[in-house]
Structures are given as structure tokens and as C-alpha cells.
Design an enzyme around this catalytic site. Sequence first.
Site, PDB file in Angstrom:
ATOM      1  N   GLU A 165      14.293  96.661  47.820  1.00  0.00           N
ATOM      2  CA  GLU A 165      14.166  95.598  46.827  1.00  0.00           C
ATOM      3  C   GLU A 165      15.477  95.403  46.055  1.00  0.00           C
ATOM      4  OE1 GLU A 165      11.662  93.674  46.619  1.00  0.00           O
ATOM      5  OE2 GLU A 165       9.920  94.747  47.390  1.00  0.00           O
ATOM      6  N   ARG A 169      17.537  91.795  46.330  1.00  0.00           N
ATOM      7  CA  ARG A 169      17.508  90.997  45.112  1.00  0.00           C
ATOM      8  C   ARG A 169      18.817  91.122  44.318  1.00  0.00           C
ATOM      9  NH1 ARG A 169      12.190  89.660  45.208  1.00  0.00           N
ATOM     10  NH2 ARG A 169      10.754  91.223  45.975  1.00  0.00           N
TER      11      ARG A 169
END
Length: 478
Positions: A165, A169
Amino acid sequence: MGKKSLSSSSQSWWWRGWRYLHPQHNLRSPQLLTLFIISFVALTWLLSGLESLSVEHQLENVKKNIRSWSIVEEEDDPLNVERRRAVKEAMIHAWTCYEMYAWGRDELQPQTRDGVDSFGGLGATLVDSLDTLYIMGLDEQFQRAREWVAKSLNFNKNYEASVFETTIRVIGGLLSAYDLSDDKVFLEKARDIADRLLPAWNTPSGIPYNIINLRYGDARNPRWTGGKSILADAGSEQLEFIALSQRTNDPKYQQKVEYVIEELHKTFPADGLLPIYIDPHTGITSYSKISFGAMGDSFYEYLLKAWIQGNKTESVTHYREMWETSMKGLKSLIRKTTPSSYAYICEKTGSSLSDKMDELACFAPGMLALGSTGYGPDEAEKFLSLAEELAWTCYNFYQTTPTKLAGENYYFPAGQDMTVGTSWSILRPETVESLFYLWRLTGNKTYQEWGWNIFQAFEKNSRVDTGYSGLKDPILLR
């Protein structure tokens, strides 16, 4: 009935299951997911024809398109101009609410008007929106966000972060902002966080652990995986880390992530389908399900895109070969419903198939369409046709509910077309992404219309005064 979302009291720490095991995490703040969708829609007109160019030429083409935005506005069809402005207004609404109620926090909870740090306080929404702000010409907003990154974004945290993640991101967001703006503060921050993630690859097999403490570098896997690494995590960090090596001229990032693919290549199965769990000590896959949805999806996507990122040269041929092998396996999982003949991708455990498909798997039509261009004419036509069939199914994930928004997954019982499984709707972008690829590759404006219909459904059912909210149940809400 009125709009609904899960309340803040129902949440648990996201890393204990992430979006895979506990997707209700995403309902904490669909604001972040909304920004992802808007980001994607904003980028769609920029990205055609870049596959075979060098990194420098790709970036120059993107910047040239951005500079000509006003010209496009003047020359384009009035309907396209109107719709583009509506998307931009949606972004402004989402961003303004984030600035007002959750500035610098990872996510906004629209219902409670609170900011939450579900990604460790890394400003996930802000960082991941930088490129969209830049592309849309929202210069003041971009500069405020840039100042926050320069002065307040701090990675020295005693926090156990998801390597995957954080890569997609934070590193992805920072590199995009750097590529567009040439502002080195973004590259410096990307390198800082990447250096903190690198110890996750220090395993006997080179397959990374999925969680790492950003301050101390202690890495591990979550308990709920039985200590195993997740396929989609280990196989979906290549694009960002390769890009970072290209921009810093430091090969260590690329070496870590490419070694993962080399190890998987050694024992790659004949059907190209890997179970979702891998032992980081041996590098061998564990008995577990095979899925193009949660925990498997982006591994296959990154094989194709790493081949494109490498300019389709001989050094990245193995990525394309592995991807084509996996697509043969994907075809073995295709089934069709009665009476409407919707094509769908089954999940598989051992030799048993499950008639279930996640909305997450709706990235596959776009992937197939993009990858079809690397085949000869006959095979390309077959894969493009399959992409269009699956896109029709994914579009109907939306169209078959009263709100015209998709549930999280669907089942296909014998003699029936489809039924919603997990019923919440959390503003996922996969179907819209696939529709973009199909529109660009076929020129069929039907796919534009389908994308616009989905956007309108979000506007009608998910937009609130303080941003955008997920729905508990797209079937019950009208």
C-alpha cells in the site's frame, strides 16, 4: 432512502486485514477511493500511444498534453468539454472537503467530518492526489500540497506499514508528482520512504514480507496469512521501484523487485496461475486459492505493465512471456451465465472452481485489451473480444443494482445471471479503468458512455456535502 456509510465506531486497524481480509476498512473514508477514481478519469485522455517510448519521451509527451489542455477545451466536442468540467468539479469538491476537514491526514471520513490516519499518518490522500491537482491545473491547491510534503511529510514513524500500500500510494504518488513538476522534493521523499521499505526484501528467498516498521525496519507478515506473503503484494511493487531506480540512477530498488519475478519465473506453472500465498523463506507458493480478484489481481497486471515500462526490449521479454502464459490460464477460468451469457472469471482452489468474481477483477478487461496489442492479428482479436465480454459483465455489476453502483463481489448460480455477494459499494475504479482502455483501443464511444453513467451514479448516490461516501448496500439504497 438516504445515503449510508459505515460509522467510525465500526472500524479496526487496517493492517490487521488490509483491504483484502477486511474490505470494510475502505468504507471508513471512501473519500480516498473517490479521489483515486477522479484521478484516473482525469488521466485517461493523456495516456495513449506511450508504450514504446523512452521514459524521457513519455514524460515530455504527457507534459505537452497538459500544456495544451486549454486548446483541447476549445477544439473538443461540447459534450466532452461539459463532462470534463463536471469531473474536475467533482475533484474540487472532494479536495476542498479534504482540505477543510482532514488536511494532512490519510483519509477523510465524510460522515463524521474527521480525518483518520489509517496508513500511518503519511498523508495518503494528499500524496496520491498530487498528479491530479497538477494535471487539472489546480495550481494553488497543488502548491499548498507541495508545501505540506516539503515541511510536514515525515516517514520516521514507529508504525507498521503495508509495503504494498505504501509503494503504490506514496511512492507512486510522489514519483508522479516529480515527473510532472520536476520538483526534486518529491523524488527525495520517494527515495526516503523506499529506503525504509527495502529491508522487507531481506528474506531467504527474496520474496518480501508484507509489513515493515518504518522507523526500525522490522519486517513480518500478518498473522492471518499464516506467515505467508501475498502474491499481489510481492508482485506489485515492480513499476514504482524500477521507476525510482531510473530516476535516481541507483539500481538497488530495481534489483530487489526484479529478483522477485526471477524467482517466480524459475517455478512458473504451465498455466501461469499462482496461488495467493507464497512462503518468503522458500519462495514456494502455498496451497491456497487462485484469484484475479483480491490478493492475486495486480500481480498479473504488473507483469504486462513492467514489459511496457521496459520498452518491450529483450531484457523484459520474460515479463511478457509470463503474462501470456497466465492469460492462457485465465481463459481456463472463464465461464458464462445463463440466460444472458455474461462471461466471468472463476476463482480456483486445487482443481475446484468457484463461480465468484470480485469487482477488483474488473481490471482484467483493460489488461487484456492493453496486452492484446502484443499478439499477432488473430490472437489479438480473440483477446480483445474476451476483454469486451468481461467489460460488459463488469458494467452490469453496476447496472443491475437500483443505485447503478457495484457491490464488492458477485456469484453466478446455475441458471441465474448474477447475484451480489458482499453488498457494500466502496467506489472502486477497476471497471472505469477497463472502459478507458477499451475506448482508446477500439474507438467505440459506447465505453465512454458507460464510464459516464458510472460517474453519474457516484454523483447521485455517493456525493455528500462533505465529500464522497461509500454505501452499505447498493441494492437497498435508491
